[in-house]
Design a protein around this motif. Structure first.
Motif, PDB file in Angstrom:
ATOM      1  N   SER A  86       0.257 -10.122  -9.812  1.00  0.00           N
ATOM      2  CA  SER A  86       1.504 -10.888  -9.869  1.00  0.00           C
ATOM      3  C   SER A  86       1.701 -11.513 -11.243  1.00  0.00           C
ATOM      4  CB  SER A  86       1.495 -11.965  -8.784  1.00  0.00           C
ATOM      5  OG  SER A  86       0.464 -12.906  -9.038  1.00  0.00           O
ATOM      6  N   ARG A  87       0.592 -11.970 -11.841  1.00  0.00           N
ATOM      7  CA  ARG A  87       0.698 -12.530 -13.185  1.00  0.00           C
ATOM      8  C   ARG A  87       1.089 -11.469 -14.199  1.00  0.00           C
ATOM      9  NH1 ARG A  87      -2.005 -12.382 -17.525  1.00  0.00           N
ATOM     10  NH2 ARG A  87      -3.622 -11.131 -16.549  1.00  0.00           N
ATOM     11  N   ARG A  88       0.478 -10.293 -14.080  1.00  0.00           N
ATOM     12  CA  ARG A  88       0.732  -9.221 -15.047  1.00  0.00           C
ATOM     13  C   ARG A  88       2.137  -8.631 -14.893  1.00  0.00           C
ATOM     14  NH1 ARG A  88      -3.072  -6.182 -13.683  1.00  0.00           N
ATOM     15  NH2 ARG A  88      -2.006  -4.363 -12.824  1.00  0.00           N
ATOM     16  N   LEU A  89       2.666  -8.600 -13.658  1.00  0.00           N
ATOM     17  CA  LEU A  89       3.973  -7.980 -13.417  1.00  0.00           C
ATOM     18  C   LEU A  89       5.095  -9.005 -13.278  1.00  0.00           C
ATOM     19  CD1 LEU A  89       2.922  -5.238 -10.835  1.00  0.00           C
ATOM     20  CD2 LEU A  89       3.166  -5.027 -13.311  1.00  0.00           C
ATOM     21  N   SER A  90       4.758 -10.288 -13.429  1.00  0.00           N
ATOM     22  CA  SER A  90       5.767 -11.365 -13.319  1.00  0.00           C
ATOM     23  C   SER A  90       6.393 -11.355 -11.926  1.00  0.00           C
ATOM     24  CB  SER A  90       6.845 -11.210 -14.399  1.00  0.00           C
ATOM     25  OG  SER A  90       6.274 -11.257 -15.682  1.00  0.00           O
ATOM     26  N   LEU A  91       5.573 -11.234 -10.907  1.00  0.00           N
ATOM     27  CA  LEU A  91       6.020 -11.262  -9.519  1.00  0.00           C
ATOM     28  C   LEU A  91       5.283 -12.372  -8.786  1.00  0.00           C
ATOM     29  CD1 LEU A  91       5.919  -7.437  -8.679  1.00  0.00           C
ATOM     30  CD2 LEU A  91       7.970  -8.808  -9.095  1.00  0.00           C
ATOM     31  N   GLU A  92       5.862 -12.781  -7.655  1.00  0.00           N
ATOM     32  CA  GLU A  92       5.169 -13.729  -6.811  1.00  0.00           C
ATOM     33  C   GLU A  92       4.076 -13.003  -6.042  1.00  0.00           C
ATOM     34  OE1 GLU A  92       7.775 -15.887  -4.315  1.00  0.00           O
ATOM     35  OE2 GLU A  92       9.179 -16.430  -5.916  1.00  0.00           O
ATOM     36  N   THR A  93       3.045 -13.765  -5.683  1.00  0.00           N
ATOM     37  CA  THR A  93       1.923 -13.136  -4.967  1.00  0.00           C
ATOM     38  C   THR A  93       2.369 -12.581  -3.620  1.00  0.00           C
ATOM     39  OG1 THR A  93       1.316 -15.304  -4.077  1.00  0.00           O
ATOM     40  CG2 THR A  93       0.196 -14.564  -6.077  1.00  0.00           C
ATOM     41  N   LYS A  94       3.290 -13.262  -2.943  1.00  0.00           N
ATOM     42  CA  LYS A  94       3.728 -12.746  -1.644  1.00  0.00           C
ATOM     43  C   LYS A  94       4.575 -11.489  -1.811  1.00  0.00           C
ATOM     44  CE  LYS A  94       7.749 -15.841  -1.349  1.00  0.00           C
ATOM     45  NZ  LYS A  94       8.369 -16.921  -0.551  1.00  0.00           N
ATOM     46  N   GLN A  95       5.266 -11.342  -2.967  1.00  0.00           N
ATOM     47  CA  GLN A  95       5.984 -10.099  -3.218  1.00  0.00           C
ATOM     48  C   GLN A  95       5.005  -8.931  -3.356  1.00  0.00           C
ATOM     49  OE1 GLN A  95       8.210 -11.542  -6.687  1.00  0.00           O
ATOM     50  NE2 GLN A  95      10.097 -11.062  -5.587  1.00  0.00           N
ATOM     51  N   VAL A  96       3.918  -9.165  -4.070  1.00  0.00           N
ATOM     52  CA  VAL A  96       2.889  -8.125  -4.199  1.00  0.00           C
ATOM     53  C   VAL A  96       2.279  -7.817  -2.841  1.00  0.00           C
ATOM     54  CG1 VAL A  96       0.671  -7.547  -5.249  1.00  0.00           C
ATOM     55  CG2 VAL A  96       2.396  -8.796  -6.575  1.00  0.00           C
ATOM     56  N   LYS A  97       2.008  -8.863  -2.067  1.00  0.00           N
ATOM     57  CA  LYS A  97       1.399  -8.682  -0.744  1.00  0.00           C
ATOM     58  C   LYS A  97       2.318  -7.873   0.163  1.00  0.00           C
ATOM     59  CE  LYS A  97      -0.224 -11.315   3.236  1.00  0.00           C
ATOM     60  NZ  LYS A  97      -0.441 -12.674   3.788  1.00  0.00           N
ATOM     61  N   PHE A  98       3.614  -8.222   0.202  1.00  0.00           N
ATOM     62  CA  PHE A  98       4.554  -7.502   1.076  1.00  0.00           C
ATOM     63  C   PHE A  98       4.744  -6.069   0.617  1.00  0.00           C
ATOM     64  CE2 PHE A  98       6.600 -11.835   2.072  1.00  0.00           C
ATOM     65  CZ  PHE A  98       5.633 -12.058   3.036  1.00  0.00           C
ATOM     66  N   TRP A  99       4.718  -5.856  -0.704  1.00  0.00           N
ATOM     67  CA  TRP A  99       4.889  -4.473  -1.195  1.00  0.00           C
ATOM     68  C   TRP A  99       3.756  -3.583  -0.694  1.00  0.00           C
ATOM     69  CZ3 TRP A  99       2.497  -0.630  -3.756  1.00  0.00           C
ATOM     70  CH2 TRP A  99       3.291   0.415  -4.256  1.00  0.00           C
ATOM     71  N   PHE A 100       2.538  -4.087  -0.762  1.00  0.00           N
ATOM     72  CA  PHE A 100       1.397  -3.282  -0.306  1.00  0.00           C
ATOM     73  C   PHE A 100       1.433  -3.073   1.202  1.00  0.00           C
ATOM     74  CE2 PHE A 100      -0.351  -3.978  -4.480  1.00  0.00           C
ATOM     75  CZ  PHE A 100      -1.175  -2.883  -4.683  1.00  0.00           C
ATOM     76  N   GLN A 101       1.864  -4.102   1.966  1.00  0.00           N
ATOM     77  CA  GLN A 101       1.985  -3.930   3.413  1.00  0.00           C
ATOM     78  C   GLN A 101       2.992  -2.832   3.749  1.00  0.00           C
ATOM     79  OE1 GLN A 101       3.000  -7.797   4.914  1.00  0.00           O
ATOM     80  NE2 GLN A 101       0.869  -8.541   4.908  1.00  0.00           N
ATOM     81  N   ASN A 102       4.138  -2.877   3.084  1.00  0.00           N
ATOM     82  CA  ASN A 102       5.166  -1.875   3.350  1.00  0.00           C
ATOM     83  C   ASN A 102       4.724  -0.482   2.915  1.00  0.00           C
ATOM     84  OD1 ASN A 102       6.832  -3.848   4.360  1.00  0.00           O
ATOM     85  ND2 ASN A 102       7.935  -4.179   2.438  1.00  0.00           N
TER      86      ASN A 102
END
Length: 745
Positions: A87-103
């Motif tokens: 999330s730090r490297r891609l300028s995303l929120e951690t929950k955005q990264v988490k939801f992307w992987f779940q989906n």
């Protein structure tokens, strides 16, 4: 779902028909459906009661999607630390990264199920059509002779063929279900339950696993993956790119059978890793505190191995040692059939790769899976060769930690008697290699097999049950000796204190000739299929003496004619070290060798292969009294390790040997080797033995005596009884002379 187990093996070679659909679905869900801004599910429930908040979708940039996809291929289940870093490297929120992987995981699961359903639907349609044909044939039987209605009780030719085909398919399915039940711990359901039947040949089956092994289903009951052994060994599965059959042997198999091989290899690897744990209750120490043997009660509770024939005996051993070789070099040797057979030449009579299912990934052996055939041997005619057809799977668990596992499979290409047991079957066996300092490795070796004891002479029952015949201790002792020899030869080549007088090429050529001599001797003793031997039976020859013959035509490595081989094994109540020192000493050779009675043997040169001189290649010369008499040379190799000892020799032509010593090609030197193999142990029920000057021994040793002689100079000639009697006399007299010299009754 647990760790990497669900998507640990994402294959690189998808079925082309699926790629388009997968990409369309992928780009539909990568953006809006993957991540959204706002509250999570729990936050939404506690939101404004007056009006639900509208979800704000967030579209990732192409670079963000590419980064996420690349990481997903390596790790489908990132932990909290990895998500924060991403999330730090891609300028995303951690929950955005988490939801992307779940989906993304849900999407992969949907695509896989869709693909399987298409394949299974096609299979069901085919079965319905076949069923309809069978019903029509049974409803309207036709006489093959006149074309009219068949007499009740008769069946048409088509129906008869369909019944045969149906019986074959049922038998094939039962065999696969039985195999799964043995190694996966649960049965595969029948064709009536198509959802659980592996039926795909695409790379996806290597990517996510089948039948609960790395399955996407949360309810899978296969072996748990992600096991941590505490010293860097994990059981998560690597990516294995699929390779199509090159030989055609596996090319006509049912798709689910190829998938079965993949499941079986992963299950075998998982079992090997668990059995290698240092504190595993599956193993108990032997009375001498050395090799560990399998606790059969614990193993039955640990793994379902199916029924065992009443005459089969189980042997399971584990041992660990340090060897002078790094993990990469050892893995390359094990995965190359020729190099593997050369490394373990006294254990492996022959080896070949039948088919390569996966060659590994990234230019390494990580994920390599191949079908192999091999013949394992003990150097005695009283122990039959073990022919095996098995899977060999290699996997890197982490940097410097590798595992190679073998497991038997039943490939009956002829389709006859597929339910019959072979004389031997190998359960998950192999080694785990871990790099250590100074270019060394720690190797843990596991051997587990069942075999028909009725095919083995009763003298060797105790030897095989203890694991000294085919067990882990023998494999490791051979590996340790070979690695030490290689390291010693390299250091002696670079040393200025080489007293042999041979150049580097001359030494290599002489060692290569000695290796061929050893291989030919082993093939003659064990009667492997490397050479086509014909067994000869004569009334006045003992049953324990094996006499064989073969024709030698146009082979530059041996004289032309009919080669006779005679070998037998006896037990002697003497220390094997004492027997080894006696047989390898050229000064004592005249006490057992008929030729040395008139011509004393003198040492001409010696190539040491280890410290102490016990492991060496020697060139002996007969002491010629008459100047007109031809000089005779004798090439000899001897070695000894914890698993046994060997002394093999062969007369060689002086002119040919001179060319070899100058670095010439050794393949044209004719050899007919003879010699001795010494194995520790004793017959069933025999205890400790007292020997002069050596205190207590381990029950004496087995001595195998083998001779190869030229029975006739003409390959088309017929052998007479006199030639067979010559071999019989040579073997029996040599044994009597050895007993007399050692004062053995």
């Amino acid at each position: 779902m647990d760790g990497h187990s669900e998507l640990g093996l994402i294959a690189e070679n998808f079925d082309p028909g699926i790629i388009g659909r997968m990409r369309d679905d992928e780009y539909e869900s990568r953006s809006g459906s993957d991540n959204f801004e706002g509250a999570s599910g729990d936050d939404q429930d506690a939101g404004d009661e007056r009006r639900p908040r509208k979800k704000k979708y967030h579209r990732h940039t192409p670079s963000q999607i590419q980064e996420l996809e690349n990481f997903f291929k390596e790790c489908p289940h990132p932990d909290e630390k990895q998500r924060l870093e991403m999330s730090r490297r891609l300028s995303l929120e951690t929950k955005q990264v988490k939801f992307w992987f779940q989906n993304r995981r849900t999407q992969m699961k949907t695509q896989l199920e869709r693909h399987e359903n298409i394949i299974l639907r096609q299979e069901n349609d085919k079965l319905r059509a076949e069923n309809g044909v069978m019903k029509d044939a049974m409803a309207n039987p036709v006489c093959n002779s006149c074309g009219g209605p068949a007499i009740p009780g008769q069946i048409s030719f088509e129906e008869h063929q369909l019944r045969i085909e149906n019986a074959r398919l049922k038998d094939e399915l039962n065999r696969i279900c039985t195999l799964a039940n043995k190694f996966l711990g649960r049965p595969i359901s029948s064709l009536a339950s198509p959802i659980s039947l592996p039926n795909s040949t695409s790379g996806l089956e290597l990517g996510v696993g089948r039948n609960g092994i790395g399955s996407l289903s949360a309810g899978g009951s296969g072996l748990p993956m992600g096991l941590n052994l505490g010293d860097g060994v994990s059981s998560s599965s690597p990516m294995m790119p699929l390779i199509k059959s090159s030989t055609g042997i596996l090319g006509n198999e049912m798709p689910y059978e190829r998938s079965m091989y993949i499941d079986l290899a992963m299950a075998a690897m998982d079992e090997l890793v668990k059995m290698a744990q240092a504190d595993s209750p599956l193993w108990v120490k032997t009375s001498d505190g050395g090799t560990e043997i399998l606790n059969h009660e614990e193993y039955r509770a640990f793994s379902c191995i199916g029924t065992k024939p009443s005459n089969f005996v189980t042997e399971g051993t584990r041992d660990t040692c340090m060897v002078i070789i790094n993990s990469l070099a050892l893995v390359e040797t094990l995965m190359d059939a020729n190099r593997w057979a050369e490394m373990f030449s006294c254990l492996v009579a022959r080896a070949s790769v039948i088919d390569m299912i996966s060659s590994g990934m990234g230019g390494t052996r990580n994920g390599a899976l191949q079908v192999m055939h091999a013949e394992h041997q003990v150097l005695s005619p009283l122990v039959p060769v073990r022919p095996l057809k098995f899977l060999r799977f290699c996997k890197q668990h982490q940097e410097g930690v590798w595992a190679v596992v073998d497991v038997s499979i039943d490939i009956n290409q002829e389709g006859s008697n597929t339910n019959a047991f072979l004389n031997c079957r190998r359960f998950p066996s192999g080694c785990i290699v871990q790099d250590m300092p100074n270019n060394c490795s720690k190797v843990t070796w596991i051997e587990h097999s069942e075999y028909d004891e009725n095919t083995v002479h009763h003298l060797f029952w105790q030897l095989l049950r203890s694991g000294m015949g085919f067990g882990a201790q023998r494999w490791l002792a051979t590996l340790q000796r070979q690695c030490e020899c290689l390291a010693f030869l390299i250091s002696s080549t670079n040393s200025i204190e080489d007293h042999t007088g041979l150049g580097t090429n001359g030494k290599k050529s002489m060692l290569k000739l000695a290796q061929r001599m050893i291989d030919n001797f082993c093939a003659g003793v064990s009667a492997s299929s490397v050479r086509k031997w014909d067994k000869l039976c004569v009334n006045n020859v003992s049953e324990d003496l094996r006499v064989m013959a073969r024709k030698s035509v146009d082979d530059p490595g041996e004289p032309a004619g009919i080669v006779l081989s005679g070998s037998t094994s006896v037990w002697l109540p003497v220390s094997r070290h004492r027997l080894f020192d006696f047989l390898r000493d050229e000064q004592l050779r005249d006490q057992w060798d008929v030729l040395s009675k008139t011509h004393k043997m003198q040492l001409m040169l010696r190539i040491a292969k280890s410290q102490g001189g016990g492991n060496c290649v020697s060139l002996l010369r007969a002491n010629v009294i008459d100047a007109n008499e031809n000089t005779m040379l004798m090439l000899q190799e001897s070695w000894s390790d914890a698993s046994g000892s060997l002394v093999v020799y062969a007369p060689v032509d002086p002119a040919s040997m001179s060319a070899v010593m100058r670095g010439g090609d050794s393949a044209y030197v004719a050899l007919l080797p003879s010699g001795f193999a010494i194995l520790p142990g004793g017959p069933p029920g025999y205890g400790m033995v007292k020997t002069e000057g050596n205190g207590c021994d381990d029950g004496g040793c087995f001595l195998t005596v083998g001779f190869q002689i030229l029975g006739s100079n003409y390959p088309a000639a017929k052998l007479d009884v006199q030639s067979i009697n010559t071999v019989n006399t040579l073997v029996s007299h040599t044994i009597e002379k050895i007993k007399s010299a050692l004062q053995v009754p």
